[in-house]
Every structure is written in C-alpha cells, then in structure tokens.
Design an enzyme around this catalytic site. Sequence first.
Site, PDB file in Angstrom:
ATOM      1  N   GLN A  83       0.679  -0.994   0.012  1.00  0.00           N
ATOM      2  CA  GLN A  83      -0.122  -0.027  -0.128  1.00  0.00           C
ATOM      3  C   GLN A  83       0.974   1.399  -0.155  1.00  0.00           C
ATOM      4  O   GLN A  83       0.703   2.101   0.713  1.00  0.00           O
ATOM      5  CB  GLN A  83      -0.957  -0.005   1.204  1.00  0.00           C
ATOM      6  CG  GLN A  83      -2.135  -0.959   1.031  1.00  0.00           C
ATOM      7  CD  GLN A  83      -2.953  -0.441  -0.001  1.00  0.00           C
ATOM      8  OE1 GLN A  83      -3.155   0.763  -0.336  1.00  0.00           O
ATOM      9  NE2 GLN A  83      -3.867  -1.317  -0.672  1.00  0.00           N
ATOM     10  N   SER A  84       1.976   1.261  -0.590  1.00  0.00           N
ATOM     11  CA  SER A  84       2.845   2.504  -0.847  1.00  0.00           C
ATOM     12  C   SER A  84       2.309   3.668  -1.265  1.00  0.00           C
ATOM     13  O   SER A  84       1.672   3.759  -2.562  1.00  0.00           O
ATOM     14  CB  SER A  84       4.094   1.941  -1.680  1.00  0.00           C
ATOM     15  OG  SER A  84       4.919   3.053  -1.936  1.00  0.00           O
TER      16      SER A  84
END
Length: 346
Positions: A83-84
């Site tokens: 989930q960068s």
Amino acid sequence: MSPPVSSPGAPRVRLAHAPTPIEPGARAIDAVGLGGRGIQLFVKRDDMTGGVEAGNKIRKLEMLVGDALDKRATTLVTCGGIQSNHARATATVAARLGLRSVVLLRTTGEELDATKVPPTGNLFLCRMVGADVRLITVAQYRERNALMRGVASELAAKGERPYVIPEGGSNGIGSLGYVEAMREVRAQIDEGACGEKKPFDVIVHACGSGGTAAGVALGASRFDVAREVRPMAVCDDARTFEEIIARVVTEARAADATLGEPAPTIVDDREKGPMYGVASDEQRALVVKVARGAGLVLDPVYTGKAFAGLARLGRDGALDGKRVLFLHTGGLPGLLAESATLAASL
Ligand SMILES: *Cc1c(COP(=O)(O)O)cnc(C)c1O
C-alpha cells in the site's frame, strides 16, 4: 504541464499544488483532550498537494523527476510496501508526464501476481495509472536496491532509459523538496497565516523512510521556520532513523552546498505501534476522534501515529504554551484500503 524550471542545487519540475494551506488545529487539540494547555497548533495540509498524487511524496518527486527528466529518463523505477503512497504518487506522476513506471511492491501474502490480489487503495491506483506492478516477498524486499538495479538493466537492454528512485524517494535530492516546503512555510508565517509572525517551537510529522525529516530539518533552520523537529517513527527505532536522517542530510548538503546545519531533530519512536502498517486500538480510536472532532482525517499507517505522538508529547506537558506545526503528509488511499479494520473503531 509547465516545463521544468531550475532552482539552486537541482532541476525541479513543478508538480504539487502549492502553497498548501496552513489551518488552525485548535479543534484537533480539543479532540484529544489537550484543550486549556495553551498549545497553539497549526496544520500544514500537505495531504492537499494534489489529487491522486497528493501527499508528501510529490514534493520529493518534484526534485527527483526533475533530475530524471534532466537525464532524459523514459521510465521511473521504485519500490515500497503493497500500500505504498510513494509508489502510487510516482506511478501517477509518470503517467502525467508521459513516462512509464515499474513499481516493486512488498507483499506479505503468497500471491505474487498483482492482478490476483484485492485491488484496494494505493495498489488499485498504481494499476489504474498503468504502472508495471511487480510483487516481491519480504525477503526479496531486503535486497530492493539490487532488485531495482536489475530492473533498470532489464529496461536499458530494451532501449529504455530507467531512473531509479529509492524507497520513499528518500535520498538527498528528494529531501530538497522539503527544504523548499519550508521556504513555503516561511512565506506563510510572514503573511500572517500562522498567528504570530514568529517561528514555530516544534514541527511534528510522520517518519517512515527519513527523507521528509531530513528536508524539514534542513529547511527549518535555513528559513527559520522552527527551533526543533520531532519526526514520529511509524516503524523501527529512533536510533535507526537518526542514522538514516543523518545520511540523507549529508547527501542533501552535497547536492546543495548552500545548506547549513539542520535544526535539532529528535526522533520519537514511542508511537510506532505494533508494526509497520498496523495501528494499536488506541491509535485507531484517536484517528476516529480527530476525524469526528475536527474533520481532520488521518490514516492508520503514518499520520495517525504521528498525531498520537503529538498527543503524547502534549500529555507529557512538553507542548504547553508552544507554537506547534503538524505536517499532514497524506495517506488517504491507505486509510481507505484499511477501512474494514478501522470500521471496528467507529
Ligand atoms: C511516506 C509517508 C510518510 C513518511 O515520509 P518519509 O519521508 O518516508 O519519512 C509520512 N506520511 C505519509 C502519508 C507517507 O506516505
């Protein structure tokens, strides 16, 4: 899209919607039960630096992509967690500028085919804007720099011109974006957007790869914006981040020789929570309280932990009578990806 403009030290491409607003934070202070202590909180809304590409990473990307365009790159290569926010911002900026992107994302699951894992939040957005998303294991992620060099060689062999951006965009060049952000805050202080026209006592923000902290510390001293910086670690211990920040500061000063000493920087790891990406029950409750009491929406991975750190300093009495700037660094897609977990705290 305006053409790249040069600024001292590094070429820069304008990407952020800036200046971002600075808003009074009195309601957020009340929401966490710290009213009556004379804490003068202001919130720098760097969650509003753009649309889908919003958050702190775009400020670093102004410098990094400026450098990439200067080197006539065709493809941006970077990495991050599944989930960068950084990977999403990089992929979006690449699409915006007509570049390609390859993002290596660390997964904790078994599935390594990005098209087969639930397309939520940042992962969805990376795919939406056409990034080449490659999932890698936790073990592979430890070798991320070597892996990215490998991807760069693979692309170069196909005639592309790759530009590798490290995790979080946190190197000397990237951090210069936050030196520029402090120039922006200085102008806002002078315009009267922050109450009294004097520096803040302290800036508080989330710290995950150190580049923001390095740039804030260098810019805060250069433009007399704050006496002290308190980066709130969202993983790892204070010692680790102190070393990373010192390295990035050294790189930044090599890239821009006009920079002096950074402002005193005290990394605080007491609200890093259970692990990266996981917030405690108390931290989740705080995120909900601040959303309801102040309409200030924080995320459980970064800004919620940073605000929990600010609240802890407040309870300790360390902020009584002080002028405090909370830097809201973004993270909304990560919050939405975690909505099922957060809903249990509503
Ligand atoms: C990446 C990120 C941070 C941390 O910034 P670093 O420069 O990596 O330390 C903080 N908040 C949000 C929302 C982020 O995406």
